[in-house]
Scaffold this motif. Structure first.
Motif, mmCIF file in Angstrom:
data_model
loop_
_atom_site.group_PDB
_atom_site.id
_atom_site.type_symbol
_atom_site.label_atom_id
_atom_site.label_comp_id
_atom_site.label_asym_id
_atom_site.label_seq_id
_atom_site.Cartn_x
_atom_site.Cartn_y
_atom_site.Cartn_z
ATOM 1 N N VAL A 41 -6.883 -2.247 -6.064
ATOM 2 C CA VAL A 41 -7.380 -3.107 -7.128
ATOM 3 C C VAL A 41 -7.803 -2.421 -8.422
ATOM 4 N N LEU A 42 -7.376 -2.947 -9.597
ATOM 5 C CA LEU A 42 -7.562 -2.308 -10.716
ATOM 6 C C LEU A 42 -8.352 -3.011 -11.802
ATOM 7 N N ARG A 100 -10.568 -10.698 -2.753
ATOM 8 C CA ARG A 100 -9.241 -11.328 -2.911
ATOM 9 C C ARG A 100 -8.120 -10.507 -2.592
ATOM 10 N N ALA A 101 -8.407 -9.005 -2.703
ATOM 11 C CA ALA A 101 -7.197 -8.353 -2.345
ATOM 12 C C ALA A 101 -7.387 -8.234 -0.805
ATOM 13 N N LEU A 102 -8.419 -8.153 -0.081
ATOM 14 C CA LEU A 102 -8.464 -7.889 1.183
ATOM 15 C C LEU A 102 -7.826 -9.093 1.985
ATOM 16 N N ALA A 103 -7.706 -10.349 1.351
ATOM 17 C CA ALA A 103 -7.264 -11.363 1.917
ATOM 18 C C ALA A 103 -5.633 -11.408 2.101
ATOM 19 N N GLU A 104 -5.071 -10.197 1.442
ATOM 20 C CA GLU A 104 -3.666 -10.046 1.517
ATOM 21 C C GLU A 104 -3.486 -9.220 3.096
ATOM 22 N N ARG A 105 -4.628 -8.756 3.566
ATOM 23 C CA ARG A 105 -4.603 -7.952 4.814
ATOM 24 C C ARG A 105 -4.174 -6.513 4.791
ATOM 25 N N PRO A 106 -4.260 -5.621 3.863
ATOM 26 C CA PRO A 106 -3.968 -4.433 3.819
ATOM 27 C C PRO A 106 -4.739 -3.539 4.865
ATOM 28 N N GLU A 107 -3.749 -2.397 5.322
ATOM 29 C CA GLU A 107 -4.303 -1.728 6.072
ATOM 30 C C GLU A 107 -5.265 -0.517 5.292
ATOM 31 N N ARG A 108 -4.792 -0.355 4.126
ATOM 32 C CA ARG A 108 -5.774 0.824 3.106
ATOM 33 C C ARG A 108 -5.980 0.039 1.840
ATOM 34 N N LEU A 109 -7.254 0.476 1.400
ATOM 35 C CA LEU A 109 -7.639 -0.165 0.140
ATOM 36 C C LEU A 109 -8.148 0.754 -0.734
ATOM 37 N N VAL A 110 -7.446 0.667 -1.953
ATOM 38 C CA VAL A 110 -7.681 1.580 -2.992
ATOM 39 C C VAL A 110 -8.340 0.838 -4.029
ATOM 40 N N ILE A 111 -9.519 1.324 -4.821
ATOM 41 C CA ILE A 111 -10.056 0.549 -5.909
ATOM 42 C C ILE A 111 -10.324 1.658 -6.929
ATOM 43 N N GLY A 112 -10.307 1.091 -8.137
ATOM 44 C CA GLY A 112 -10.591 1.829 -9.398
ATOM 45 C C GLY A 112 -10.053 1.137 -10.764
ATOM 46 N N LYS A 114 -9.036 1.429 -15.100
ATOM 47 C CA LYS A 114 -9.238 2.106 -16.520
ATOM 48 C C LYS A 114 -10.558 2.114 -16.933
ATOM 49 N N SER A 115 -11.106 3.357 -17.200
ATOM 50 C CA SER A 115 -12.452 3.894 -17.819
ATOM 51 C C SER A 115 -13.583 2.662 -16.898
ATOM 52 N N MET A 116 -14.063 1.805 -17.744
ATOM 53 C CA MET A 116 -15.084 1.341 -17.122
ATOM 54 C C MET A 116 -14.941 0.581 -15.891
ATOM 55 N N GLY A 117 -13.733 -0.177 -15.762
ATOM 56 C CA GLY A 117 -13.335 -0.650 -14.391
ATOM 57 C C GLY A 117 -13.290 0.312 -13.091
ATOM 58 N N GLY A 118 -12.638 1.770 -13.673
ATOM 59 C CA GLY A 118 -12.982 2.569 -12.608
ATOM 60 C C GLY A 118 -14.574 2.996 -12.238
ATOM 61 N N ARG A 119 -15.113 2.983 -13.177
ATOM 62 C CA ARG A 119 -16.512 3.571 -13.122
ATOM 63 C C ARG A 119 -17.507 2.435 -12.125
ATOM 64 N N ILE A 120 -17.072 1.035 -12.411
ATOM 65 C CA ILE A 120 -17.795 0.099 -11.709
ATOM 66 C C ILE A 120 -17.365 0.249 -10.351
ATOM 67 N N ALA A 121 -16.081 0.410 -9.985
ATOM 68 C CA ALA A 121 -15.560 0.670 -8.585
ATOM 69 C C ALA A 121 -16.253 1.843 -8.039
ATOM 70 N N SER A 122 -16.487 2.750 -8.716
ATOM 71 C CA SER A 122 -17.097 3.956 -8.262
ATOM 72 C C SER A 122 -18.545 3.578 -7.732
ATOM 73 N N ASP A 132 -11.114 3.081 0.830
ATOM 74 C CA ASP A 132 -10.325 4.088 1.232
ATOM 75 C C ASP A 132 -9.829 5.244 0.209
ATOM 76 N N GLY A 133 -9.962 4.853 -1.118
ATOM 77 C CA GLY A 133 -9.560 5.776 -1.905
ATOM 78 C C GLY A 133 -9.770 5.238 -3.431
ATOM 79 N N LEU A 134 -10.197 6.023 -4.296
ATOM 80 C CA LEU A 134 -10.651 5.816 -5.630
ATOM 81 C C LEU A 134 -9.699 6.336 -6.692
ATOM 82 N N LEU A 135 -9.004 5.357 -7.608
ATOM 83 C CA LEU A 135 -8.026 5.909 -8.457
ATOM 84 C C LEU A 135 -8.645 5.558 -9.756
ATOM 85 N N PHE A 136 -9.004 6.631 -10.595
ATOM 86 C CA PHE A 136 -9.698 6.753 -11.896
ATOM 87 C C PHE A 136 -8.307 7.158 -13.044
ATOM 88 N N LEU A 137 -8.241 5.981 -13.869
ATOM 89 C CA LEU A 137 -7.112 5.961 -14.999
ATOM 90 C C LEU A 137 -8.157 6.460 -16.341
#
Length: 238
Positions: A41-42, A100-112, A114-122, A132-137
């Protein structure tokens, strides 16, 4: 190398409790058999929306490797406003995107994102929302051109692996200030530095590199991190 998979993207509407819905774009391989099991999720930065070039480029490259990606708008951008929503609504919109992303039934979920979007995820991950992971652009460690206050107090509460993709010319993240913060987080953190990159990982023309080469570097950094820290073989979460 990137996988060759039948690819698709489609517009989605994301309902938000107590607010108007927001738009999203879901990138996913056409068949579940081609999906890696990872969903990303980005969120976008304060001055952009989900169509920011960096988000679009990263989403396309993740999709080409078989990952499912959801990029989305926060409410203020959906309504055509310039000023970001208050943090509670930003977080509520991000949580709705996660659902909404979890509705796709993933086994791993990464959130993060660009900038503010990554900070809100954190902030969400720090209070226990699944990640399951945080991705900061381009993490916005401090206000542009200022060395304080630092936006780092919540980061130690995150237990998931974190990948920071940062440029050396980022006005919102002085690497000399970031490195001590990341050192305290120890083995959870991976830092990949884009030499000459600004807050959007863009380079000056004088750098002598193409935008494509930078995107390839970003793609390989994310792919290596996913394989080593998030998508590694072993028991998978339900």
């Amino acid at each position: 190398m990137a996988w060759t998979v039948p690819m698709a993207e489609r517009s989605v509407s994301i309902p938000i409790p107590g607010s108007s819905p927001v738009s999203g774009v879901l990138h996913a391989p056409r068949t579940r058999a081609k999906r890696s099991g990872v969903a990303v999720v980005l969120g976008h930065g304060a001055g952009n929306d989900m169509h920011a070039p960096l988000l679009v480029d990263v989403a396309g490259r993740l999709l080409a490797r078989g990952h499912t990606v959801l990029r989305f708008n926060f409410v203020y951008k959906e309504l055509g406003r310039k000023a970001p929503d208050r943090p509670p609504l930003l977080e509520k919109a991000y949580e709705a995107a996660i659902e909404r992303a979890l509705a796709e039934r993933p086994e791993r979920l990464v959130i993060g994102g660009k900038s503010m979007g990554g900070r809100i995820a954190s902030l969400l991950a720090a209070r226990g929302v699944r990640a399951d992971g945080l991705l900061f652009l381009g993490y916005p460690l401090h206000p542009a051109g200022k060395r304080a206050p630092l936006r780092d107090a919540h980061l130690p509460a995150i237990s998931a692996p974190l990948l920071f993709l940062q440029g050396t010319r980022d006005a919102l993240c002085d690497l000399a200030l970031l490195r001590p913060v990341l050192k305290r987080l120890k083995k959870r953190v991976t830092l990949h530095v884009i030499e000459g990159g600004d807050h959007s990982l863009d380079l000056l023309k004088s750098a002598g590199r193409t935008r494509e080469s930078v995107l390839e570097e970003v793609d390989l950094a994310i792919d290596g991190w996913l394989k080593a820290r998030v998508w590694a073989p072993g028991p998978k979460k339900k």
